[in-house]
Design an enzyme around this catalytic site. Structure first.
Site, PDB file in Angstrom:
ATOM      1  N   ASP A   9       0.883  -1.175   0.000  1.00  0.00           N
ATOM      2  CA  ASP A   9       0.000   0.000   0.000  1.00  0.00           C
ATOM      3  C   ASP A   9       0.915   1.217   0.000  1.00  0.00           C
ATOM      4  O   ASP A   9       1.221   1.802   1.044  1.00  0.00           O
ATOM      5  CB  ASP A   9      -0.893  -0.042   1.253  1.00  0.00           C
ATOM      6  CG  ASP A   9      -1.926   1.082   1.258  1.00  0.00           C
ATOM      7  OD1 ASP A   9      -1.856   1.973   0.382  1.00  0.00           O
ATOM      8  OD2 ASP A   9      -2.795   1.073   2.148  1.00  0.00           O
ATOM      9  N   ASP A  42      -0.063  -9.981   9.335  1.00  0.00           N
ATOM     10  CA  ASP A  42       0.219 -10.108  10.768  1.00  0.00           C
ATOM     11  C   ASP A  42      -0.466 -11.307  11.446  1.00  0.00           C
ATOM     12  O   ASP A  42      -0.423 -11.444  12.658  1.00  0.00           O
ATOM     13  CB  ASP A  42      -0.161  -8.809  11.511  1.00  0.00           C
ATOM     14  CG  ASP A  42      -1.630  -8.453  11.342  1.00  0.00           C
ATOM     15  OD1 ASP A  42      -2.292  -9.015  10.436  1.00  0.00           O
ATOM     16  OD2 ASP A  42      -2.129  -7.603  12.113  1.00  0.00           O
ATOM     17  N   GLU A  60     -15.656  -9.611   3.810  1.00  0.00           N
ATOM     18  CA  GLU A  60     -15.594 -11.031   3.409  1.00  0.00           C
ATOM     19  C   GLU A  60     -16.964 -11.560   3.005  1.00  0.00           C
ATOM     20  O   GLU A  60     -17.091 -12.217   1.958  1.00  0.00           O
ATOM     21  CB  GLU A  60     -15.004 -11.893   4.543  1.00  0.00           C
ATOM     22  CG  GLU A  60     -13.590 -11.525   4.940  1.00  0.00           C
ATOM     23  CD  GLU A  60     -13.500 -10.479   6.054  1.00  0.00           C
ATOM     24  OE1 GLU A  60     -14.470  -9.711   6.247  1.00  0.00           O
ATOM     25  OE2 GLU A  60     -12.463 -10.421   6.723  1.00  0.00           O
TER      26      GLU A  60
HETATM   27  C1  UGA Z   1      -9.172  -7.516   9.549  1.00  0.00           C
HETATM   28  C2  UGA Z   1      -9.182  -8.601   8.533  1.00  0.00           C
HETATM   29  O1  UGA Z   1      -8.370  -9.680   9.011  1.00  0.00           O
HETATM   30  C3  UGA Z   1      -8.630  -8.096   7.223  1.00  0.00           C
HETATM   31  O2  UGA Z   1      -8.579  -9.114   6.297  1.00  0.00           O
HETATM   32  C4  UGA Z   1      -9.537  -7.023   6.734  1.00  0.00           C
HETATM   33  O3  UGA Z   1      -8.970  -6.440   5.540  1.00  0.00           O
HETATM   34  C5  UGA Z   1      -9.613  -5.953   7.753  1.00  0.00           C
HETATM   35  O4  UGA Z   1      -9.956  -6.464   9.035  1.00  0.00           O
HETATM   36  C6  UGA Z   1     -10.645  -4.955   7.291  1.00  0.00           C
HETATM   37  O5  UGA Z   1     -11.815  -5.098   7.693  1.00  0.00           O
HETATM   38  O6  UGA Z   1     -10.284  -4.113   6.449  1.00  0.00           O
HETATM   39  P1  UGA Z   1      -7.191  -6.252  10.765  1.00  0.00           P
HETATM   40  O7  UGA Z   1      -6.236  -7.110  11.534  1.00  0.00           O
HETATM   41  O8  UGA Z   1      -8.215  -5.540  11.492  1.00  0.00           O
HETATM   42  O9  UGA Z   1      -7.835  -7.111   9.617  1.00  0.00           O
HETATM   43  O10 UGA Z   1      -6.402  -5.251   9.819  1.00  0.00           O
HETATM   44  P2  UGA Z   1      -4.904  -5.101   9.517  1.00  0.00           P
HETATM   45  O11 UGA Z   1      -4.183  -6.308   9.855  1.00  0.00           O
HETATM   46  O12 UGA Z   1      -4.415  -3.839  10.035  1.00  0.00           O
HETATM   47  O13 UGA Z   1      -4.939  -4.977   7.907  1.00  0.00           O
HETATM   48  C7  UGA Z   1      -5.275  -6.018   7.080  1.00  0.00           C
HETATM   49  C8  UGA Z   1      -4.281  -6.093   5.923  1.00  0.00           C
HETATM   50  O14 UGA Z   1      -4.318  -4.893   5.173  1.00  0.00           O
HETATM   51  C9  UGA Z   1      -2.848  -6.266   6.430  1.00  0.00           C
HETATM   52  O15 UGA Z   1      -2.179  -7.157   5.613  1.00  0.00           O
HETATM   53  C10 UGA Z   1      -2.275  -4.892   6.303  1.00  0.00           C
HETATM   54  O16 UGA Z   1      -0.919  -4.863   6.062  1.00  0.00           O
HETATM   55  C11 UGA Z   1      -3.036  -4.294   5.134  1.00  0.00           C
HETATM   56  N1  UGA Z   1      -3.201  -2.848   5.238  1.00  0.00           N
HETATM   57  C12 UGA Z   1      -3.623  -2.276   6.372  1.00  0.00           C
HETATM   58  C13 UGA Z   1      -2.901  -2.065   4.164  1.00  0.00           C
HETATM   59  O17 UGA Z   1      -2.491  -2.599   3.124  1.00  0.00           O
HETATM   60  N2  UGA Z   1      -3.044  -0.710   4.251  1.00  0.00           N
HETATM   61  C14 UGA Z   1      -3.484  -0.115   5.388  1.00  0.00           C
HETATM   62  O18 UGA Z   1      -3.579   1.156   5.408  1.00  0.00           O
HETATM   63  C15 UGA Z   1      -3.785  -0.901   6.456  1.00  0.00           C
HETATM   64 MN    MN Z   2      -4.421  -7.883  11.094  1.00  0.00          MN
END
Ligand code: UGA
Ligand code: MN
Length: 448
Positions: A234, A306, A392
């Site tokens: 991103d 993560d 999802e």
């Molecule tokens: C949860 C779900 O596990 C994700 O699959 C889902 O996309 C997310 O909620 C959502 O509802 O958007 P969560 O642990 O809350 O995930 O979120 P993060 O782990 O912070 O982010 C999910 C993924 O998106 C990570 O691989 C992270 O690296 C990526 N991400 C996060 C970005 O690419 N850009 C961002 O600004 C934030």
């Molecule tokens: Mn996460």
């Protein structure tokens, strides 16, 4: 008258003389014949005796073949030595007169035969032949026997060598196989052309824990056979941190990037946006543009950077025909969230938070066959405008039905993935800011 008497008397004397002469001649001839006869007779007698002796020797020797060592040893006893006939002694001396080379050869053969007998536990009388008395025929017979035994011994040795060669070849094959295996084990990851591929899609962005999360994930993925990792940053550019990490990983990967649109970024919204949506859709487009599901069939799996993944999970999802599903640890507001299965079919979901959602499952709880996304549903993508918690469910509703879901991991009862979330390292962030403010060195060139 007188004349006639004289003639008669002369004839008489002549007759007597003739008879005497004839007698003398005959006597002499008789003597000559007698001499001849006796010489021939003697020769004949000698020959007969010699032949008998030979025959006796042969007959005596034959039953001795295969005797025990004890019997051989007995033959060598002083008693037996004394019992030997003078003719035997004579022959023994004749044997001694044989050429030195013959003796040496015999000794060698005899030694070999003895050695063989000791090895096999059988006795051999060959060693005794040298001591035996006998004629030339016995000598020839003895040599033939020795030669025969030598042939047998060589045959035995040849067989042994042949078996040893086989044994060594078998060991060599085993070692080569072990070496190959150990090499394959150390050179990760594995590729198996017979198995379907796993196309793992991971969005990532520059957070304080990004490298730690990606290193952990990389080292998990190295254990997965036939995995192609599509990592989408991103960001406006591919970063050296992610690029170098991928290069050094040893994984099969595609490095992409796409910046989340400004209006969907967290800082521009008063409510929490969905994360990683643009990145997943970008990866789906890349798959549609670059992969042929017939040439490299497989499944698509969406992996956050993560979470915690057990290597067993990948083999559970690898053979997904349509959409497979399983339980996720630490998700749905509960200890775990996932499908409830009856007779192999998903009949409901175990979840605490918003159970009324059509497919209340986390992103890391399902996998989709590549063909479904490339051929059957070529327009399917994630909706960044979906309601909170509906990212999802809305995606799954586009591509599958409850009936089509394939529960794996022991009908969803085995947890092989955890929705762990990396804690924001607040202390580190605060301390770093303070050090910069105070003008203390923080060594920004050191990549963390
Ligand atoms: C949860 C779900 O596990 C994700 O699959 C889902 O996309 C997310 O909620 C959502 O509802 O958007 P969560 O642990 O809350 O995930 O979120 P993060 O782990 O912070 O982010 C999910 C993924 O998106 C990570 O691989 C992270 O690296 C990526 N991400 C996060 C970005 O690419 N850009 C961002 O600004 C934030
Ligand atoms: Mn996460």
């Amino acid at each position: 008258m007188t004349m006639r008497r004289n003639i008669i008397s002369m004839l008489l004397w002549f007759g007597v003389g003739a008879i005497f002469t004839i007698h003398i001649i005959l006597q002499h001839r008789k003597e000559l014949n007698l001499e001849e006869f006796s010489e021939r007779q003697i020769t004949e007698v000698k020959t007969t005796i010699l032949k008998r002796t030979e025959m006796e020797n042969i007959h005596q020797r034959k039953p001795r073949r295969g005797n025990t060592i004890t019997e051989d040893d007995n033959d060598k006893s002083p008693e037996n030595e004394n019992d030997k006939s003078s003719s035997s002694k004579q022959q023994a001396s004749e044997d001694e007169e044989k050429s030195a080379s013959d003796d040496n050869e015999n000794d060698k053969i005899a030694a070999n035969a003895k050695h063989d007998a000791n090895e096999t536990g059988e006795s051999s009388s060959v060693g005794k032949d040298h001591d035996d008395s006998g004629s030339g025929v016995v000598g020839v017979q003895s040599l033939l026997d020795k030669a025969q035994e030598e042939i047998e011994r060589l045959r035995g040795e040849n067989k042994k060598l042949y078996e040893r060669e086989h044994h060594l070849k078998r060991i060599a094959r085993q070692l080569a196989f072990q070496l190959k295996n150990s090499r394959e084990k150390t050179s990760l990851p594995h590729v198996d052309p017979r198995l379907p591929w796993i196309y793992a899609i991971t969005p990532t962005y520059g957070r304080f824990t990004q490298k730690a999360d990606l290193v952990r994930l990389t080292q998990t993925l190295l254990h997965v056979t036939n995995l192609h990792w599509i990592i989408v940053e991103d960001s406006s550019n591919k970063t050296p941190l992610v690029g170098n990490l991928l290069k050094e990983s040893g994984l099969s990967y595609t490095h992409l990037h796409i910046r989340t649109p400004t209006m969907m970024q967290k800082k521009h919204r008063n409510k929490k946006p969905h994360r990683g949506v643009a990145q997943r859709n970008h990866a789906l487009q890349w798959l549609r543009d670059n992969i042929d599901s017939d040439k490299t069939p497989g499944v698509v799996y969406f992996m956050d950077d993560d979470n915690t993944y057990h290597r067993k999970l990948f083999d559970e999802m690898r053979h997904t025909k349509h959409v497979s599903i399983w339980g996720v640890g630490l998700a749905g507001g509960a200890r775990w969230a996932g499908p409830m299965v009856t007779r192999g079919k998903v009949v409901g979901f175990h979840v605490y938070w918003a159970p009324e959602r059509p497919f209340p499952i986390d992103m890391c709880g399902f996998a989709v066959n590549l063909r479904v996304l490339l051929d059957e549903k070529p327009d399917a993508k994630f909706d960044m405008h979906a309601k909170l918690g509906h990212l999802e469910p809305t995606f799954l509703a586009k591509i599958t039905t409850m009936e089509q879901l394939e529960p794996v991991a022991d009908n969803g009862t085995k947890i092989y993935v955890w929705h762990t979330r990396t804690e924001v390292p607040r202390d580190s962030l605060r301390g770093e800011r303070m050090m910069i403010k105070e003008g203390r060195p923080t060594y920004p060139e050191i990549e963390v």
